[in-house]
Every structure is written in structure tokens, then in C-alpha cells.
Scaffold this motif. Structure first.
Motif, PDB file in Angstrom:
ATOM      1  N   THR A  37      -3.686 -11.043   1.145  1.00 36.64           N
ATOM      2  CA  THR A  37      -2.507 -10.973   0.889  1.00 36.64           C
ATOM      3  C   THR A  37      -1.876 -10.238   2.057  1.00 36.64           C
ATOM      4  OG1 THR A  37      -2.160 -11.695  -1.564  1.00 36.64           O
ATOM      5  CG2 THR A  37      -0.394 -10.270  -0.399  1.00 36.64           C
ATOM      6  N   CYS A  38      -2.847  -8.975   2.049  1.00 33.60           N
ATOM      7  CA  CYS A  38      -2.190  -7.926   3.318  1.00 33.60           C
ATOM      8  C   CYS A  38      -2.457  -8.366   4.549  1.00 33.60           C
ATOM      9  CB  CYS A  38      -2.870  -6.668   2.968  1.00 33.60           C
ATOM     10  SG  CYS A  38      -4.769  -7.078   3.358  1.00 33.60           S
ATOM     11  N   GLY A  39      -3.281  -9.444   4.766  1.00 37.95           N
ATOM     12  CA  GLY A  39      -3.321 -10.062   6.259  1.00 37.95           C
ATOM     13  C   GLY A  39      -2.356 -11.136   6.393  1.00 37.95           C
ATOM     14  N   GLY A  69     -11.339 -13.492   2.512  1.00 35.64           N
ATOM     15  CA  GLY A  69     -10.507 -12.452   1.993  1.00 35.64           C
ATOM     16  C   GLY A  69     -10.639 -11.083   2.935  1.00 35.64           C
ATOM     17  N   CYS A  70      -9.984 -10.156   2.549  1.00 41.75           N
ATOM     18  CA  CYS A  70      -9.638  -9.008   3.480  1.00 41.75           C
ATOM     19  C   CYS A  70     -11.037  -8.249   3.499  1.00 41.75           C
ATOM     20  CB  CYS A  70      -8.629  -8.075   2.879  1.00 41.75           C
ATOM     21  SG  CYS A  70      -9.167  -7.154   1.311  1.00 41.75           S
ATOM     22  N   ILE A  71     -11.134  -7.276   4.614  1.00 40.80           N
ATOM     23  CA  ILE A  71     -12.039  -6.291   4.530  1.00 40.80           C
ATOM     24  C   ILE A  71     -11.909  -5.007   4.425  1.00 40.80           C
ATOM     25  CG2 ILE A  71     -13.521  -8.002   6.280  1.00 40.80           C
ATOM     26  CD1 ILE A  71     -12.559  -5.940   8.526  1.00 40.80           C
ATOM     27  N   GLY A  72     -10.576  -4.904   3.785  1.00 36.54           N
ATOM     28  CA  GLY A  72     -10.241  -3.611   3.169  1.00 36.54           C
ATOM     29  C   GLY A  72      -9.404  -2.592   3.969  1.00 36.54           C
ATOM     30  N   ILE A  73      -9.222  -2.887   5.198  1.00 40.31           N
ATOM     31  CA  ILE A  73      -8.741  -1.878   6.244  1.00 40.31           C
ATOM     32  C   ILE A  73      -7.531  -2.356   6.519  1.00 40.31           C
ATOM     33  CG2 ILE A  73      -9.915  -2.732   8.122  1.00 40.31           C
ATOM     34  CD1 ILE A  73      -9.829   0.467   8.916  1.00 40.31           C
ATOM     35  N   CYS A  74      -6.193  -2.566   5.315  1.00 42.90           N
ATOM     36  CA  CYS A  74      -5.040  -3.416   5.327  1.00 42.90           C
ATOM     37  C   CYS A  74      -4.250  -2.998   6.532  1.00 42.90           C
ATOM     38  CB  CYS A  74      -4.408  -3.070   4.055  1.00 42.90           C
ATOM     39  SG  CYS A  74      -5.273  -3.336   2.577  1.00 42.90           S
ATOM     40  N   SER A  75      -4.365  -1.629   6.814  1.00 45.75           N
ATOM     41  CA  SER A  75      -3.101  -1.070   8.041  1.00 45.75           C
ATOM     42  C   SER A  75      -3.623  -1.663   9.079  1.00 45.75           C
ATOM     43  CB  SER A  75      -3.293   0.368   7.883  1.00 45.75           C
ATOM     44  OG  SER A  75      -4.594   0.803   7.824  1.00 45.75           O
ATOM     45  N   LYS A  76      -4.496  -2.312   9.290  1.00 46.88           N
ATOM     46  CA  LYS A  76      -4.937  -2.906  10.873  1.00 46.88           C
ATOM     47  C   LYS A  76      -4.989  -4.438  10.806  1.00 46.88           C
ATOM     48  CE  LYS A  76      -7.758   1.113  12.104  1.00 46.88           C
ATOM     49  NZ  LYS A  76      -6.535   1.916  12.700  1.00 46.88           N
ATOM     50  N   GLU A  77      -4.231  -4.969   9.693  1.00 48.61           N
ATOM     51  CA  GLU A  77      -4.191  -6.267   9.759  1.00 48.61           C
ATOM     52  C   GLU A  77      -3.250  -6.975  10.603  1.00 48.61           C
ATOM     53  OE1 GLU A  77      -5.701  -8.762   8.143  1.00 48.61           O
ATOM     54  OE2 GLU A  77      -6.535  -7.738   6.109  1.00 48.61           O
ATOM     55  N   PRO A  78      -3.254  -7.992  11.031  1.00 51.48           N
ATOM     56  CA  PRO A  78      -4.162  -9.283  11.072  1.00 51.48           C
ATOM     57  C   PRO A  78      -5.595  -8.846  11.595  1.00 51.48           C
ATOM     58  CG  PRO A  78      -2.032 -10.222  11.468  1.00 51.48           C
ATOM     59  CD  PRO A  78      -2.010  -8.567  11.865  1.00 51.48           C
ATOM     60  N   ALA A 246      -1.479   0.378  -6.751  1.00 51.43           N
ATOM     61  CA  ALA A 246      -2.686   0.037  -7.013  1.00 51.43           C
ATOM     62  C   ALA A 246      -2.894  -1.504  -6.579  1.00 51.43           C
ATOM     63  CB  ALA A 246      -3.226   0.002  -8.400  1.00 51.43           C
ATOM     64  N   PHE A 247      -3.991  -1.958  -5.735  1.00 50.16           N
ATOM     65  CA  PHE A 247      -3.995  -3.424  -5.404  1.00 50.16           C
ATOM     66  C   PHE A 247      -5.616  -3.674  -5.376  1.00 50.16           C
ATOM     67  CE2 PHE A 247      -2.653  -0.632  -1.796  1.00 50.16           C
ATOM     68  CZ  PHE A 247      -3.630  -0.876  -0.810  1.00 50.16           C
ATOM     69  N   MET A 248      -6.508  -2.713  -5.924  1.00 47.46           N
ATOM     70  CA  MET A 248      -8.014  -3.009  -5.755  1.00 47.46           C
ATOM     71  C   MET A 248      -8.066  -4.475  -6.517  1.00 47.46           C
ATOM     72  SD  MET A 248      -6.999   0.046  -7.204  1.00 47.46           S
ATOM     73  CE  MET A 248      -6.746  -0.259  -8.926  1.00 47.46           C
ATOM     74  N   ASP A 249      -7.869  -4.708  -7.775  1.00 44.43           N
ATOM     75  CA  ASP A 249      -8.253  -5.788  -8.327  1.00 44.43           C
ATOM     76  C   ASP A 249      -7.806  -7.052  -7.638  1.00 44.43           C
ATOM     77  OD1 ASP A 249      -9.199  -4.190 -10.128  1.00 44.43           O
ATOM     78  OD2 ASP A 249      -7.917  -4.333 -11.725  1.00 44.43           O
ATOM     79  N   ARG A 250      -6.642  -7.038  -6.978  1.00 42.79           N
ATOM     80  CA  ARG A 250      -6.103  -8.223  -6.195  1.00 42.79           C
ATOM     81  C   ARG A 250      -7.224  -8.496  -5.117  1.00 42.79           C
ATOM     82  NH1 ARG A 250      -3.903  -8.312  -1.670  1.00 42.79           N
ATOM     83  NH2 ARG A 250      -2.839  -6.275  -1.569  1.00 42.79           N
ATOM     84  N   SER A 251      -7.576  -7.341  -4.411  1.00 45.18           N
ATOM     85  CA  SER A 251      -8.507  -7.737  -3.365  1.00 45.18           C
ATOM     86  C   SER A 251      -9.810  -8.171  -3.750  1.00 45.18           C
ATOM     87  CB  SER A 251      -8.796  -6.095  -2.609  1.00 45.18           C
ATOM     88  OG  SER A 251      -9.559  -6.485  -1.383  1.00 45.18           O
ATOM     89  N   VAL A 252     -10.315  -7.799  -4.839  1.00 43.11           N
ATOM     90  CA  VAL A 252     -11.589  -8.388  -5.424  1.00 43.11           C
ATOM     91  C   VAL A 252     -11.139 -10.026  -5.955  1.00 43.11           C
ATOM     92  CG1 VAL A 252     -13.308  -8.375  -7.114  1.00 43.11           C
ATOM     93  CG2 VAL A 252     -12.130  -6.325  -6.179  1.00 43.11           C
TER      94      VAL A 252
END
Ligand SMILES: Cc1cc2nc3c(=O)[nH]c(=O)nc-3n(C[C@H](O)[C@H](O)[C@H](O)COP(=O)(O)O)c2cc1C
Ligand code: SF4
Ligand code: FES
Length: 572
Positions: A37-39, A69-78, A246-252
């Protein structure tokens, strides 16, 4: 295809792994677009569509496009990862359509990497191998050594991935990708080889504690439910995740849905459940879509449904969409919500393990708890116990936000210090400011000042200081922010989200908010601060459910560590 034997899983795994080799599928390059979602919020869909159109317009058949899915480093998306055959992969950050065009013409077509757009060399799934081999994988030609290897970047290097083991590596829409990384091997073992007692023993021995906040031993919860005398039992995955920040679970859920389904299958076998629900908030539309697709694929492969793995074991799982009330993450309210009733909590006794959904014994586990299960069954409890702290084993996922440079989702061994997360993984804060505090555990948690940043992220050490690890929200607060304002923000949230059933929760949160508003507006006095503290203690002791019992925590912790800011705010 119906999976009945272990050889069926192995054959899918081998076939899929073969297909990931570029030369086997006659491709010269693969471009992976990371589509969490962040990307997507940062423009990943435009990048993906533009890439697809480009390949179509130019009739290019030998370049593969993959999405994960994402690789965790949301602030550098896309973010995109470019792999050319025989060469080291390159991860590009802040990609947009213009940059993609440049990367395409220069790197993808001609092999000339654009270092100024690159985040790292290498892929996260190959990080351990790169560390073991001095930052290089033998079969991959280094293309530009001026770019940092992924193992040199603390954000990635200091993490330990168990829950996030497949992030960035698999397409969440493809069950075969999951199987290629040993997916469903643990479920096969649990369903066909282990009995209920053996599974519970393994989970108990692992020391796994529930990641939804309270840290209750997962094996013990399963043991209670397994002993409950009922033909009908339920397993529920709590994917409500309502705390701000909190958005850990969403990412998983978005990057690896089958890891949750597999954990639920093993839990169901352990306790004797035949029906499961994933309670996911409707505000997570991508997670809901991905979960539904994953469930239908698992059914098509015979991994869910009747006679799973030809073993007489039946289980089906469905997604139940919650309407987004924070209180519905509380397990008794969640049960009411699934039953179609108003999402009000009730007293915990009887426990859900005895009397849960539709009055039947029910195990409720958090997303992250369940994602830990298959690695424990596959690798054994001894392996899991080696990771983490003395009292708490394994890793914890945090969503790190606020005044830091690297915002994202990170997984660290339990016991890692707050300082390591903030300074190394999050890469500190913006120049010209310092981090003065961290809010842990969202609205139920507390605010800890910088002189405690050596504290280990673990259940007990944090509790002793009056804060909690909670489900993993971590918000960094810089010296330009007021602690009183932080307390007000969370109280505002709790007062809004309180269900209204009990007086302390309904009126207490509202009154605390009124006092905080008065103080923040410069109209408060010393008596207000004293009244606030009194009220916080009363609500903590008397509220019916966890929401009200923990809502005063941000006030109590800021009063404990930032009393001076309250005094300053009420100075006559
Ligand atoms: C107000 C409130 C909200 C909660 N929200 C969640 C949530 O979103 N996800 C979650 O797993 N647990 C949440 N919990 C905790 C659950 O009630 C429950 O303890 C948890 O799902 C158990 O799973 P675990 O043993 O795997 O941690 C919440 C508790 C309270 C009091
Ligand atoms: S504390 Fe009381 S009013 Fe607030 S959510 Fe819980 S039960 Fe409802
Ligand atoms: S890198 Fe995606 S949740 Fe962010």
C-alpha cells in the motif's frame, strides 16, 4: 492440482524455482515493482503501468515484470528491483515514470546502472549469503561498486527476518511462489505427522508469546483450547490493527498472506478447530483482496477444505471485514462483531478459549504470532529459542514512524535496544533536531524519554518503566513537539473510539480529554494537572476492557517523564 503428498509440494517448489531462473524462462532481465500500500500510495501503479506499456509498445518479450509486497522501507517508495541475467540486482528508490524511463534505457537495455537513483546492490533475501561471502554472490557480476551493498545498510543489516522472511521475494498473488520458499511444508508436517500434543509442545517450548500486545504464551493458549470439550471450535486471526501509527500486520498480510493461512492450519490442527476467520479491517482493501485470492488458491490446491493432505483433517477459513472500530481488535468485542452483534467488549471470563465465537472454544491470535508458527514447526523450538532475549524468544516487528529518516516496517530480535532501532535502522532524525522521546504501543502504550533509549525492546523491561511493547507501533518524537500534545492526541483517539459500554471508559476518557484540551489551550492550572492524574488512575483501575484500562497510559507516562512540560503549560 490437489496437494496430497510431500512430493507434490516438492515438485511445485522445484518447478517454481526453475522458473525464477532467467535463462530457464529465456529472459534477459526481470524488473520487480514493490506494490505494498505504501508503494501504491507513492505512485508504484503508474510505474508498473508505464513499464507494461513500454514492453508492449516495443514488442519486448524477453523482460519479465514481477510484483511483490513491500520491502519495509516505506519512506523510499516507490521501489523497483532490476535484475539482469548474471548481474547483481539493483534496488532503485523514489522511482517515478521519468526515472523509470531513464533506468530502462540505460540500465535495463544497456547495462549501465544509474547510481544516483540506486538504494542498494543485492536483494534482501540474499542478505545472509552476501554477508557470508564478503558482500558478493559468486554467480552475480558486480556492476557498480560505488553503490552500497544491501548488507552495508543498517536498515537491512540490523534486522532479523522470520515473520518477514518472504518480503520482496514472492508475489503474494501466487501460492506457487510461497511453496517455492518451503511454504506449506510445516502445515504438511503438522497435519500428517504430528498430533495435537506434539504441536502444542513445540510451540510451548519455542517460548513464542502473542504479538498482539499482551505477550501471552501462544502454546498455553492453544493448550487451553485443545482441552475444551467441544466438537466445534474456531481459530481466528486478529488482523484488525486499529492503533494509529501501526502497519506491521498490513505489511505481512499484503506481502505474504499464505504465511498466516499456514499458521492458522497448524493452530487449527493443534486445538481441533475446523473453521477459521481472518478478522481484517475493511480499510485494508489490498490486504482483503490478497487474502481472499490466497484462500481461494489454497482451496484449489486442497490445502484448505475437506480431507486436507488426504488426512481426514478439515478446515476452511474466510475473511471477515471489520468496520474499523479500534475496540473491535479487543478479542471479546471482535467475537461479538463476527457474530453480527455490536462490537462491545465483555468481561474476559469465560475466556474465548473456553467460550468464544458462537459460544464455542476459540483461539484468537495476532497476524504476527501466526506468521511465526510455520518456521517454528519446520526448524524446531530450539532454533527459535536461540533468537531473542532471556524471557522473550524470537523477533518483533515494529512500524517505525514519526520524526525519523527511515519510516517503515522492521523486524528485530527481541531485546534489541531502542537506540539501535532509532539511530541505526531508522537512521536518526532530520538535521537540526533531536529525538526527545519515543511513543511505544500506540494509544495503550507510553512515552519514554531519550535517557532510556538503552532499554531493550522486550515485554518486561518496558513494563517496568511504565510503557509497553504493545503490538509494535513506535513513534519517534523530536524536541520541537510537546509531550502534553502527544498525550492529548492519543486521548482524543481513545475518547472517540471508546464503545460507551462502561462509565469509566465513556466519561473518563472524555473528561481527561477536556482537561488536556484546557491545558494545551493555555487555560489550565495546577489543580487540573492533579485532577488529570487522579482520573487517569481511576480509569485505569475501573474500566471494563483493555481500551479503557490502557487509555490513561500516555498521560501517566508523560506525567512521569515530562512533568515539567505540564508545569510549563499551566504556569500562571
Ligand atoms: C482496544 C484493544 C485493541 C486491540 N487491537 C488488537 C489488534 O488490532 N490486533 C491484535 O492482534 N490484538 C489486538 N488486541 C489484543 C487482543 O485482544 C488479543 O489479546 C490478541 O489478538 C491475542 O493474540 P496474541 O495472543 O497472538 O497476541 C487489542 C486489545 C485491545 C484492548
Ligand atoms: S473501556 Fe468501557 S466504554 Fe471504553 S471501550 Fe472498553 S468497555 Fe467500552
Ligand atoms: S515499504 Fe511498505 S508497508 Fe512499507
Amino acid at each position: 492440482m490437489i496437494v496430497n503428498k510431500i512430493s507434490d509440494l516438492e515438485s511445485i517448489k522445484n518447478k517454481t524455482l526453475e522458473m525464477t531462473k532467467l535463462d530457464s524462462v529465456k529472459k534477459t532481465a526481470r524488473i520487480t515493482v514493490h506494490m505494498g500500500t505504501c508503494g501504491i500510495a507513492s505512485g508504484a501503479k503508474d510505474v508498473l503501468n508505464s513499464l507494461k506499456n513500454k514492453l508492449k509498445d516495443e514488442h519486448i518479450k524477453n523482460i519479465e515484470i514481477k510484483t511483490t509486497g513491500c520491502i519495509g522501507i516505506c519512506s523510499k517508495e516507490p521501489l523497483i528491483t532490476v535484475e539482469r541475467f548474471g548481474e547483481e540486482p539493483i534496488i532503485y528508490e523514489y522511482v517515478n515514470v521519468e526515472k523509470l524511463n531513464e533506468i530502462y534505457d540505460s540500465h535495463i537495455k544497456k547495462g549501465n546502472v544509474i547510481a544516483k537513483y540506486a538504494l542498494a546492490r543485492g536483494k534482501e533475501v540474499e542478505l545472509e549469503e552476501r554477508v557470508d561471502n564478503n558482500g558478493h554472490i559468486e554467480s552475480q557480476k558486480i556492476v557498480d561498486s560505488s553503490i552500497k551493498g544491501i548488507e552495508e545498510i543498517p536498515f537491512f543489516r540490523k534486522q532479523k527476518r522470520i515473520v518477514m522472511r518472504n518480503r520482496g521475494a514472492i508475489d503474494p498473488y501466487k501460492i506457487t511462489d510461497y511453496i517455492s520458499r518451503d511454504g506449506y511444508m510445516a502445515a504438511y508436517k503438522a497435519v500428517t505427522e504430528l498430533d495435537s500434543q506434539k504441536i502444542i509442545e513445540e510451540v510451548l517450548d519455542s517460548g513464542l508469546r502473542g504479538r498482539g500486545g499482551a505477550g501471552f504464551p501462544t502454546g498455553l493458549k492453544w493448550k487451553f483450547a485443545s482441552k475444551a470439550d467441544s466438537k466445534e471450535k474456531y481459530i481466528i486471526c486478529n488482523a484488525d490493527e486499529g492503533d494509529p501509527g501501526a502497519f506491521m500486520d498490513r505489511s505481512v498480510l499484503e506481502s505474504d498472506p499464505h504465511s498466516i493461512i499456514e499458521g492458522m492450519i497448524i493452530a487449527a490442527k493443534a486445538v481441533g478447530a475446523t473453521k477459521g476467520f481472518i478478522y481484517c479491517r475493511a480499510e485494508y482493501p489490498l490486504a482483503v483482496e490478497i487474502l481472499n485470492k490466497a484462500l481461494s488458491q489454497a482451496r484449489a490446491y486442497g490445502i484448505l477444505g475437506k480431507n486436507i493432505f488426504d488426512s481426514n483433517f478439515d478446515l476452511d477459513i474466510e475473511v471477515y471485514e471489520g468496520a474499523g472500530a479500534f475496540v473491535c481488535g479487543e478479542e471479546t468485542a471482535l467475537i461479538h462483531s463476527i457474530e453480527g452483534k455490536r462490537g462491545n467488549p465483555r468481561l474476559k471470563i469465560p475466556y474465548p478459549a473456553q467460550k468464544g465465537v458462537f459460544s464455542k472454544p476459540t483461539v484468537i491470535n495476532n497476524v504476527e504470532t501466526l506468521a511465526n508458527i510455520s518456521p517454528i514447526i519446520l526448524n524446531g523450538s530450539d532454533w527459535f529459542r536461540q533468537i531473542g532475549s532471556e524471557k522473550s524468544k524470537g523477533t518483533k516487528v515494529f512500524s517505525i514512524t514519526g520524526d525519523i529518516n527511515n519510516v517503515g516496517c522492521v523486524e528485530i530480535p527481541i531485546g534489541t535496544s531502542i537506540k539501535t532501532v532509532l539511530d541505526d535502522i531508522a537512521d536518526g532524525t532530520q538535521q537540526g533536531s533531536t529525538i526527545k522521546a519515543v511513543q511505544l504501543g500506540g494509544p495503550s502504550g507510553g512515552c519514554l524519554p531519550a535517557n532510556y533509549f538503552d532499554t531493550q525492546l522486550d515485554y518486561e523491561p518496558l513494563q517496568e518503566l511504565g510503557v509497553i511493547m504493545g503490538s509494535g507501533g513506535m513513534i519517534a518524537i523530536n524536541d520541537k513537539k510537546s509531550a502534553v500534545d502527544i498525550a492529548r492526541f492519543f486521548m482524543n483517539f481513545c475518547a472517540d473510539e471508546s464503545c460507551g459500554k462502561c462509565l469509566p471508559g465513556r466519561e473518563g476518557t472524555r473528561q481527561m480529554l477536556n482537561i488536556l484540551n484546557k491545558i494545551c489551550d493555555g487555560k489550565g492550572n495546577k489543580e487540573d494537572v492533579a485532577k488529570l492524574e487522579d482520573l487517569a488512575q481511576v480509569v485505569k483501575k475501573t474500566a471494563l476492557c483493555g481500551l479503557g484500562k490502557t487509555a490513561p497510559n500516555p498521560i501517566l507516562s508523560t506525567l512521569k517523564y515530562f512533568k515539567n512540560e505540564y508545569e510549563e503549560a499551566v504556569k500562571e
